[in-house]
Design an enzyme around this catalytic site. Structure first.
Site, PDB file in Angstrom:
ATOM      1  N   GLU A  57      28.426  35.509 -26.337  1.00 30.46           N
ATOM      2  CA  GLU A  57      28.781  36.493 -25.326  1.00 30.46           C
ATOM      3  C   GLU A  57      29.548  35.839 -24.179  1.00 30.46           C
ATOM      4  O   GLU A  57      29.307  34.687 -23.840  1.00 30.46           O
ATOM      5  CB  GLU A  57      27.514  37.172 -24.790  1.00 30.46           C
ATOM      6  CG  GLU A  57      26.899  38.074 -25.845  1.00 30.46           C
ATOM      7  CD  GLU A  57      25.599  38.727 -25.412  1.00 30.46           C
ATOM      8  OE1 GLU A  57      25.335  39.852 -25.865  1.00 30.46           O
ATOM      9  OE2 GLU A  57      24.838  38.136 -24.646  1.00 30.46           O
ATOM     10  N   CYS A  88      32.151  34.381 -17.025  1.00 23.90           N
ATOM     11  CA  CYS A  88      31.007  33.554 -17.406  1.00 23.90           C
ATOM     12  C   CYS A  88      31.104  33.235 -18.897  1.00 23.90           C
ATOM     13  O   CYS A  88      31.129  34.138 -19.726  1.00 23.90           O
ATOM     14  CB  CYS A  88      29.726  34.321 -17.081  1.00 23.90           C
ATOM     15  SG  CYS A  88      28.234  33.468 -17.577  1.00 23.90           S
ATOM     16  N   CYS A 138      13.876  27.576 -21.849  1.00 25.50           N
ATOM     17  CA  CYS A 138      13.369  27.999 -20.537  1.00 25.50           C
ATOM     18  C   CYS A 138      12.603  29.304 -20.736  1.00 25.50           C
ATOM     19  O   CYS A 138      13.076  30.217 -21.414  1.00 25.50           O
ATOM     20  CB  CYS A 138      14.528  28.209 -19.557  1.00 25.50           C
ATOM     21  SG  CYS A 138      15.470  26.708 -19.274  1.00 25.50           S
ATOM     22  N   CYS A 164      14.186  32.851 -19.895  1.00 23.49           N
ATOM     23  CA  CYS A 164      15.562  33.144 -20.320  1.00 23.49           C
ATOM     24  C   CYS A 164      15.584  33.714 -21.728  1.00 23.49           C
ATOM     25  O   CYS A 164      14.985  33.161 -22.645  1.00 23.49           O
ATOM     26  CB  CYS A 164      16.393  31.867 -20.268  1.00 23.49           C
ATOM     27  SG  CYS A 164      18.092  32.128 -20.811  1.00 23.49           S
TER      28      CYS A 164
HETATM   29  N1  SAH Z   1      21.836  26.274 -19.460  1.00 26.59           N
HETATM   30  C1  SAH Z   1      22.479  26.426 -18.189  1.00 26.59           C
HETATM   31  C2  SAH Z   1      23.422  27.618 -18.122  1.00 26.59           C
HETATM   32  C3  SAH Z   1      22.889  28.950 -18.623  1.00 26.59           C
HETATM   33  S1  SAH Z   1      21.723  29.817 -17.620  1.00 26.59           S
HETATM   34  C4  SAH Z   1      21.456  26.494 -17.069  1.00 26.59           C
HETATM   35  O1  SAH Z   1      20.292  26.673 -17.360  1.00 26.59           O
HETATM   36  O2  SAH Z   1      21.828  26.318 -15.923  1.00 26.59           O
HETATM   37  C5  SAH Z   1      22.557  30.358 -16.209  1.00 26.59           C
HETATM   38  C6  SAH Z   1      21.618  30.722 -15.056  1.00 26.59           C
HETATM   39  O3  SAH Z   1      20.822  31.879 -15.365  1.00 26.59           O
HETATM   40  C7  SAH Z   1      20.609  29.620 -14.720  1.00 26.59           C
HETATM   41  O4  SAH Z   1      20.614  29.364 -13.349  1.00 26.59           O
HETATM   42  C8  SAH Z   1      19.277  30.224 -15.123  1.00 26.59           C
HETATM   43  O5  SAH Z   1      18.226  29.714 -14.345  1.00 26.59           O
HETATM   44  C9  SAH Z   1      19.522  31.685 -14.872  1.00 26.59           C
HETATM   45  N2  SAH Z   1      18.588  32.536 -15.580  1.00 26.59           N
HETATM   46  C10 SAH Z   1      18.094  32.379 -16.812  1.00 26.59           C
HETATM   47  N3  SAH Z   1      17.244  33.357 -17.129  1.00 26.59           N
HETATM   48  C11 SAH Z   1      17.190  34.180 -16.048  1.00 26.59           C
HETATM   49  C12 SAH Z   1      16.519  35.387 -15.770  1.00 26.59           C
HETATM   50  N4  SAH Z   1      15.698  35.952 -16.655  1.00 26.59           N
HETATM   51  N5  SAH Z   1      16.726  35.963 -14.569  1.00 26.59           N
HETATM   52  C13 SAH Z   1      17.571  35.418 -13.660  1.00 26.59           C
HETATM   53  N6  SAH Z   1      18.246  34.290 -13.881  1.00 26.59           N
HETATM   54  C14 SAH Z   1      18.057  33.670 -15.056  1.00 26.59           C
END
Ligand code: SAH
Length: 371
Positions: A106, A119, A130, A133
């Protein structure tokens, strides 16, 4: 970029066209020479792809008909293909794109008053797991190639241009910010990401100023140090999201390997242009990481660093135990940071209605039990 990366006997196979997207000018020159042609055609092709956005050999009228036909037989310029595009009420568009092996990723286009943000994904899925996520639910399939990373920009811009007919052309003239914050952990795919960054920032390439490009990472310490040595160094964003190792390890398993102090030490060594700041992203989860004490600890942790904080209310999957912090809590958290001189911004989720917001990229609706 090294010359001579292309060894025709090893890489050019008769049965599959040779992919020319994603190659550096020197590699394109090598390709033409391997065909017995003049190397400078490589520079012409490079500018045709990235400046003039021509993706079909037929349209390269500066090449002889014979050369165009030879290219069509042996090579290709492959952009990702559109599977679906969804447009949010706030104007954000999420593109589900299909790659040449059928995998899907995406990319999200976010229009804002003074700029547009795109993005990009860097991997199919993600192995970092994580807990908040949704991309993590996919598991990890593979790294994207440099061609597939810049291909997302070329595809989305061509698509936006098509949609522009009749709409104000001001969209096109706005500056474009690129964020590597889609699916995947960019620092696990550093070689291809750096190659893509070179194509993006090169004046003869996509010509996107490097200060408009941001790479976001979970915090892989040795890779942050490696990125600091790269030929193109983007802005760095770190997903921090907790102020103690105990909580951070619970939210982000990577913290067990690279705890907060090791991460911040790599951050303090990262080369920052004058006036630039590191960005720390902090996902606010109700009752987990959002107390006044967390805010004060965050100020202390970041005290030696030129930094700013982006506060992201947790975006939800379909279900899940965790909730975003309530708006008043987020405002109070921000006030504490600001009162100590730490710049802090509350990021409004964009495209949440179409599952395009941070942490929601996962191709199909899926639930995460965040307990
Ligand atoms: N792997 C990289 C880039 C992808 S995530 C990273 O982790 O930085 C991009 C951003 O989305 C990160 O700052 C992550 O903390 C945030 N993110 C992930 N899941 C989320 C959620 N459920 N709500 C809000 N932000 C989220």
């Amino acid at each position: 970029m090294q010359a001579g990366l292309i060894r025709p006997s090893a890489t050019i196979r008769e049965d599959r066209p040779f992919e020319l997207l994603g190659l550096a000018p020197s590699e394109l020159r090598d390709y033409f020479q391997s065909m017995g042609e003049k190397g400078f055609h490589g520079d012409q092709l490079y500018r045709a792809i990235y400046s003039r956005r021509l993706f079909s050999f037929d349209r390269l009228t500066e090449f002889s008909l014979q050369l165009r036909q030879a290219l069509s037989r042996t090579a290709s310029i492959t952009l990702p293909e559109l599977e679906t595009a969804q447009r949010s009420v706030d104007g954000t568009t999420k593109y589900l794109l299909r790659l040449s092996d059928g995998q899907r990723i995406e990319a999200v286009f976010i229009p804002e008053p003074s700029r547009n943000t795109l993005c990009l994904s860097t991997q199919v899925g993600c192995p970092m797991d994580c807990r908040f996520c949704l991309t993590a639910l996919l598991g990890f399939s593979r790294n994207l190639t440099a061609a597939e990373i810049v291909g997302q920009i070329l595809f989305v811009q061509a698509n936006q241009d098509k949609g522009e007919t009749g709409r104000a052309s001001s969209e096109r003239s706005k500056p474009l910010n690129i964020v590597l914050m889609g699916m995947g952990e960019p620092l696990l795919n550093l070689e291809n990401v750096v190659k893509a960054l070179q194509l993006m920032s090169d004046g003869d390439g996509l010509a996107i100023p490097v200060h408009r490009i941001t790479l976001s990472t979970v915090g892989l310490v040795p890779k942050i140090r490696e990125l600091a040595q790269a030929p193109v160094i983007p802005n760095l964003a770190i997903s921090l999201s907790a102020t103690t190792d105990e909580i951070r390890s619970r939210l982000m398993p990577v913290n067990r390997k690279y705890p907060i102090q090791a991460l911040l030490s790599a951050c303090s060594d990262f080369p920052l242009p004058r006036k630039a700041r590191l960005t720390f992203e902090y996902v606010l989860i109700d009752g987990i990481n959002d107390t006044d004490q967390d805010a004060r600890r965050l100020v202390r942790l970041l005290s030696g660093l030129r930094s700013k904080v982006n506060l992201l209310p947790l975006n939800l999957g379909e279900q899940g135990v965790w909730r975003p912090s309530p708006p008043q809590r987020i405002v109070t958290f921000q006030k504490i940071l600001r009162s100590k001189g730490l710049p802090a911004f509350i990021r409004r989720p964009r495209g949440a209605d179409i599952y395009a917001a941070c942490g929601q990229l996962h191709r199909a609706q899926a639930a995460r039990n965040t307990a």
